[in-house]
Motif scaffolding. Structure first.
Motif, PDB file in Angstrom:
ATOM      1  N   ARG A  56       0.836  -1.198   0.000  1.00  0.00           N
ATOM      2  CA  ARG A  56       0.000   0.000   0.000  1.00  0.00           C
ATOM      3  C   ARG A  56       0.875   1.254   0.000  1.00  0.00           C
ATOM      4  N   ASN A  57       0.314   2.320  -0.498  1.00  0.00           N
ATOM      5  CA  ASN A  57       1.017   3.601  -0.530  1.00  0.00           C
ATOM      6  C   ASN A  57       0.941   4.252   0.850  1.00  0.00           C
ATOM      7  N   ALA A  58       2.073   4.849   1.318  1.00  0.00           N
ATOM      8  CA  ALA A  58       2.124   5.472   2.656  1.00  0.00           C
ATOM      9  C   ALA A  58       2.694   6.877   2.537  1.00  0.00           C
ATOM     10  N   PRO A  59       1.947   7.832   2.049  1.00  0.00           N
ATOM     11  CA  PRO A  59       2.486   9.192   1.881  1.00  0.00           C
ATOM     12  C   PRO A  59       2.498  10.021   3.170  1.00  0.00           C
ATOM     13  N   THR A  60       1.793   9.614   4.211  1.00  0.00           N
ATOM     14  CA  THR A  60       1.726  10.400   5.449  1.00  0.00           C
ATOM     15  C   THR A  60       2.245   9.580   6.627  1.00  0.00           C
ATOM     16  N   THR A  61       2.574  10.301   7.703  1.00  0.00           N
ATOM     17  CA  THR A  61       3.074   9.643   8.919  1.00  0.00           C
ATOM     18  C   THR A  61       2.000   8.768   9.536  1.00  0.00           C
ATOM     19  N   LEU A  62       0.769   9.254   9.503  1.00  0.00           N
ATOM     20  CA  LEU A  62      -0.332   8.479  10.065  1.00  0.00           C
ATOM     21  C   LEU A  62      -0.463   7.143   9.354  1.00  0.00           C
ATOM     22  N   MET A  63      -0.371   7.139   8.063  1.00  0.00           N
ATOM     23  CA  MET A  63      -0.525   5.906   7.305  1.00  0.00           C
ATOM     24  C   MET A  63       0.643   4.953   7.574  1.00  0.00           C
ATOM     25  N   LYS A  64       1.836   5.527   7.754  1.00  0.00           N
ATOM     26  CA  LYS A  64       2.976   4.664   8.095  1.00  0.00           C
ATOM     27  C   LYS A  64       2.788   4.044   9.469  1.00  0.00           C
ATOM     28  N   ASP A  65       2.240   4.856  10.425  1.00  0.00           N
ATOM     29  CA  ASP A  65       1.984   4.336  11.767  1.00  0.00           C
ATOM     30  C   ASP A  65       0.944   3.224  11.743  1.00  0.00           C
ATOM     31  N   LEU A  66       0.053   3.277  10.772  1.00  0.00           N
ATOM     32  CA  LEU A  66      -0.981   2.252  10.650  1.00  0.00           C
ATOM     33  C   LEU A  66      -0.476   0.991   9.954  1.00  0.00           C
ATOM     34  N   GLY A  67       0.758   1.015   9.500  1.00  0.00           N
ATOM     35  CA  GLY A  67       1.346  -0.175   8.914  1.00  0.00           C
ATOM     36  C   GLY A  67       1.356  -0.194   7.400  1.00  0.00           C
ATOM     37  N   TYR A  68       0.956   0.896   6.798  1.00  0.00           N
ATOM     38  CA  TYR A  68       0.952   0.953   5.328  1.00  0.00           C
ATOM     39  C   TYR A  68       2.396   0.895   4.818  1.00  0.00           C
ATOM     40  N   GLY A  69       2.689  -0.017   3.891  1.00  0.00           N
ATOM     41  CA  GLY A  69       4.000  -0.119   3.264  1.00  0.00           C
ATOM     42  C   GLY A  69       5.026  -0.852   4.080  1.00  0.00           C
ATOM     43  N   GLN A  70       4.695  -1.275   5.273  1.00  0.00           N
ATOM     44  CA  GLN A  70       5.666  -1.979   6.101  1.00  0.00           C
ATOM     45  C   GLN A  70       5.968  -3.362   5.533  1.00  0.00           C
ATOM     46  N   GLY A  71       7.262  -3.685   5.463  1.00  0.00           N
ATOM     47  CA  GLY A  71       7.691  -4.981   4.964  1.00  0.00           C
ATOM     48  C   GLY A  71       7.878  -5.047   3.469  1.00  0.00           C
ATOM     49  N   TYR A  72       7.704  -3.920   2.793  1.00  0.00           N
ATOM     50  CA  TYR A  72       7.882  -3.922   1.334  1.00  0.00           C
ATOM     51  C   TYR A  72       9.355  -3.963   0.983  1.00  0.00           C
ATOM     52  N   LYS A  73       9.709  -4.803   0.050  1.00  0.00           N
ATOM     53  CA  LYS A  73      11.091  -4.943  -0.406  1.00  0.00           C
ATOM     54  C   LYS A  73      11.226  -4.260  -1.763  1.00  0.00           C
ATOM     55  N   TYR A  74      12.149  -3.291  -1.804  1.00  0.00           N
ATOM     56  CA  TYR A  74      12.372  -2.531  -3.041  1.00  0.00           C
ATOM     57  C   TYR A  74      13.228  -3.380  -3.973  1.00  0.00           C
ATOM     58  N   ASN A  75      12.686  -3.843  -5.033  1.00  0.00           N
ATOM     59  CA  ASN A  75      13.317  -4.844  -5.889  1.00  0.00           C
ATOM     60  C   ASN A  75      14.698  -4.443  -6.412  1.00  0.00           C
ATOM     61  N   PRO A  76      14.937  -3.204  -6.845  1.00  0.00           N
ATOM     62  CA  PRO A  76      16.287  -2.863  -7.336  1.00  0.00           C
ATOM     63  C   PRO A  76      17.385  -3.042  -6.288  1.00  0.00           C
ATOM     64  N   ASP A  77      17.007  -3.052  -5.019  1.00  0.00           N
ATOM     65  CA  ASP A  77      18.016  -3.248  -3.987  1.00  0.00           C
ATOM     66  C   ASP A  77      18.412  -4.713  -3.844  1.00  0.00           C
ATOM     67  N   TYR A  78      17.736  -5.589  -4.552  1.00  0.00           N
ATOM     68  CA  TYR A  78      18.024  -7.028  -4.420  1.00  0.00           C
ATOM     69  C   TYR A  78      18.382  -7.605  -5.796  1.00  0.00           C
ATOM     70  N   GLU A  79      19.354  -6.969  -6.451  1.00  0.00           N
ATOM     71  CA  GLU A  79      19.722  -7.403  -7.800  1.00  0.00           C
ATOM     72  C   GLU A  79      20.417  -8.757  -7.785  1.00  0.00           C
ATOM     73  N   GLU A  80      21.155  -9.058  -6.706  1.00  0.00           N
ATOM     74  CA  GLU A  80      21.940 -10.287  -6.682  1.00  0.00           C
ATOM     75  C   GLU A  80      21.111 -11.512  -6.330  1.00  0.00           C
ATOM     76  N   GLN A  81      19.950 -11.340  -5.754  1.00  0.00           N
ATOM     77  CA  GLN A  81      19.125 -12.485  -5.376  1.00  0.00           C
ATOM     78  C   GLN A  81      17.656 -12.148  -5.613  1.00  0.00           C
ATOM     79  N   PRO A  82      16.877 -13.168  -5.906  1.00  0.00           N
ATOM     80  CA  PRO A  82      15.452 -12.911  -6.150  1.00  0.00           C
ATOM     81  C   PRO A  82      14.746 -12.484  -4.872  1.00  0.00           C
TER      82      PRO A  82
END
Length: 576
Positions: A533-559
């Protein structure tokens, strides 16, 4: 002076200031019981259900006697100077000039209720003058002229009158189009539609047993829809009314329906109402038909060249049987043309013209299964012949036939049928068929942008991932058609059609997306997983929006092991 008196009636006279005033009354024949009644009492006589009058009671009602001659009723009038009555008749002898005549002129009264049985054929001017007595003025009767300047019945002019009438009748027949003159009036003469009108045809059996339901006749032009309706009118025992949506409005239709309702109540005879081109009435206007068809007040026969599923009110269509008429084939058109040519030549000019066959065959090919077009073209062709005995040649037919249009309606079935044929030909990799259907649309006047828009869809739907150059080429074609138009853009469209037909095909994306739409339709709207989910505000981040998302370009060496579908659809696969 002799007088003719009428037994049982006594003339009446009245003297006012030493002058005689004639009093008379007239009798008329009752139109219901045909008795003679005093004119002033005719209404009371009819209101009393026509009581029987004897001859004596009739004489008591009237003081004068009236008799009906061939032309007018004449009254007997009595004068008090002689107390005698003079009866005017057609054979009254001429009065002597030496006598002081007191004869009166016959008074002619229009026969208000003259019986039809006394009507005679119209007389010539000469016979009318001979049979009627000459009027008198000042007591002296004008002498009957010895001769009248009118042609006698034995004169050549009089004898030629029936011939002139016959010529007028022949001229009216000759002025009718050939298609109307050869129109069949029985099922035996009808050509085509064997499935419906053959020996085992359902429509033939219904007509033969006079159990014809409300129906819609659907078929292309010139296949026999109107002819079938008129044959029904001659074979059924019911009343028949013919209307056309091109020349009659809803007011005319409603009047016909109300007349049919009144006729049914008075006589018990049902009415067939034939409406040609019924699709030209809007669906709102067709609502007028519903109560009359549903209650059986009328039996409706509609004729249409358009698909009744789209052009006829659904409620009305459910109450009618739809009969689909097919386009006539070449042999059937040839048979109709042969009969038309024989009708034009007449019995006295019939001969074995072998050259006619080739010309009629070619004309049948040109006519596209339309019998009316074929007969109209034949009529033009035979008008170019020097005589009725001259054979019909192929060059004459080619000169008469100008193919000014194709059977194509930009808002009708042909519009959708041909674009469907083009799309399916490309999908089947048949470039020749695709070019043919493209040409059919362009020659008939179809909008090239409509075709280009459909080809853009085809490039993605049927070519898809197999050739990624197809979609850019289709968009370039659309832009070219938009910029330069017809007729120059026809080659550009042909270029695209051939490329799409001959290239590789892939429908993976097309099928996958259809499966997605079906899944969405069959399942509830599942929530988006929290980690994507998109988390543009602090409130939404506090509610857990976007938590645990893995940014794919940061994992080029492994799937990256991460899910993106809702939990309920984790094992759903759409692409093959």
């Amino acid at each position: 002076m002799s007088s003719h008196t009428n037994k049982g009636s006594k003339p009446q006279t009245t003297s006012i200031a030493n002058s005689q005033v004639l009093i008379f009354s007239s009798t008329v024949q009752c139109p219901i019981c045909h008795q003679w009644v005093v004119a002033t009492k005719i209404n009371a006589h009819i209101d009393a259900n026509c009581p029987d009058y004897s001859s004596n009671s009739l004489q008591k009602q009237a003081s004068t006697h009236m008799e009906i001659d061939d032309d007018f009723p004449k009254l007997e009038i009595t004068t008090s100077n002689h107390e005698e009555k003079t009866k005017s008749s057609s054979n009254t002898s001429t009065a002597s000039p030496s006598k002081t005549s007191t004869s009166t002129s016959p008074v002619r009264i229009a026969p208000l209720f003259a019986p039809k049985a006394q009507q005679q054929p119209p007389k010539s001017a000469a016979s009318s003058l001979e049979s009627r007595p000459m009027p008198t003025f000042g007591g002296i009767k004008r002498q009957q002229p010895s001769s009248v300047d009118t042609p006698s019945s034995s004169s050549p002019a009089a004898a030629a009158q029936p011939v002139k009438r016959s010529k007028r009748t022949d001229a009216a027949l000759e002025s009718m189009p050939l298609a109307a003159r050869v129109r069949p009036i029985t099922l035996t003469d009808f050509v085509g539609q064997e499935e419906l009108l053959g020996p085992d045809g359902i429509l033939k059996k219904l007509i033969d047993h006079d159990r014809i339901p409300s129906m819609v006749l659907w078929g292309p032009p010139g296949c026999g829809k109107t002819t079938i309706a008129r044959i029904i009118s001659k074979m059924t025992k019911s009343r028949f009314v013919e209307l056309s949506a091109t020349s009659h409005g809803t007011a005319d239709v409603k009047k016909a329906f109300e007349d049919a309702k009144g006729h049914l109540m008075l006589t018990g005879q049902k009415t067939f109402v034939f409406i040609d081109e019924i699709h030209r009435f809007t669906k709102t206007q067709q609502d007028l038909f519903l109560p009359y068809v549903e209650h059986g007040t009328i039996h409706l026969i509609g004729a249409t060249t358009e698909n009744p599923s789209f052009k006829v009110n659904g409620a009305l269509l459910s109450r009618c049987k739809v009969f689909v008429l097919k386009r006539l084939d070449q042999d059937q058109i040839e048979a109709i043309l042969t009969r038309g040519l024989e009708k034009w030549r007449g019995e006295e000019n019939q001969a074995d013209h072998s050259k006619d066959k080739e010309a009629l065959k070619q004309l049948a090919v040109y006519s596209d299964g339309d019998a009316r077009t074929a007969l109209n073209t034949l009529e033009i062709a035979v008008s170019l012949l020097p005589s009725k005995q001259h054979p019909l040649e192929l060059d004459t037919v080619k000169g008469a036939f100008q193919k000014s249009h194709l059977l194509y309606d930009r808002n009708g079935d042909q519009h959708y049928d041909i674009i469907s044929a083009l799309h399916k030909s490309i999908r089947g990799s048949d470039a020749d068929a695709a070019l043919y259907w493209l040409g059919r649309m362009l020659v008939a006047g179809e909008d090239p942008l409509y075709i280009a828009r459909r080809l853009v869809r085809c490039a993605s739907e049927d070519i898809g991932l197999a050739d990624n150059t197809a979609l850019p080429l289709a968009m370039a074609t659309y832009t070219a058609c938009e910029k330069i138009g017809m007729p120059e853009c026809d080659t550009i469209l042909a270029h695209l059609v051939v490329h799409l037909a001959e290239t590789k095909k892939s429908v993976r994306s097309y099928k996958a997306y259809n499966l997605v739409k079906q899944t969405i339709k069959d399942n509830p709207a599942y929530p988006v997983p929290m980690h994507i989910r998109n988390a543009p505000t602090t409130l939404m981040k506090d509610l857990g929006y976007g938590q645990g998302y893995k940014y794919n370009p940061d994992y080029e060496e492994q799937p990256v092991e991460q899910t993106y579908l809702p939990d309920e659809l984790l094992f759903e696969r759409f692409l093959e």
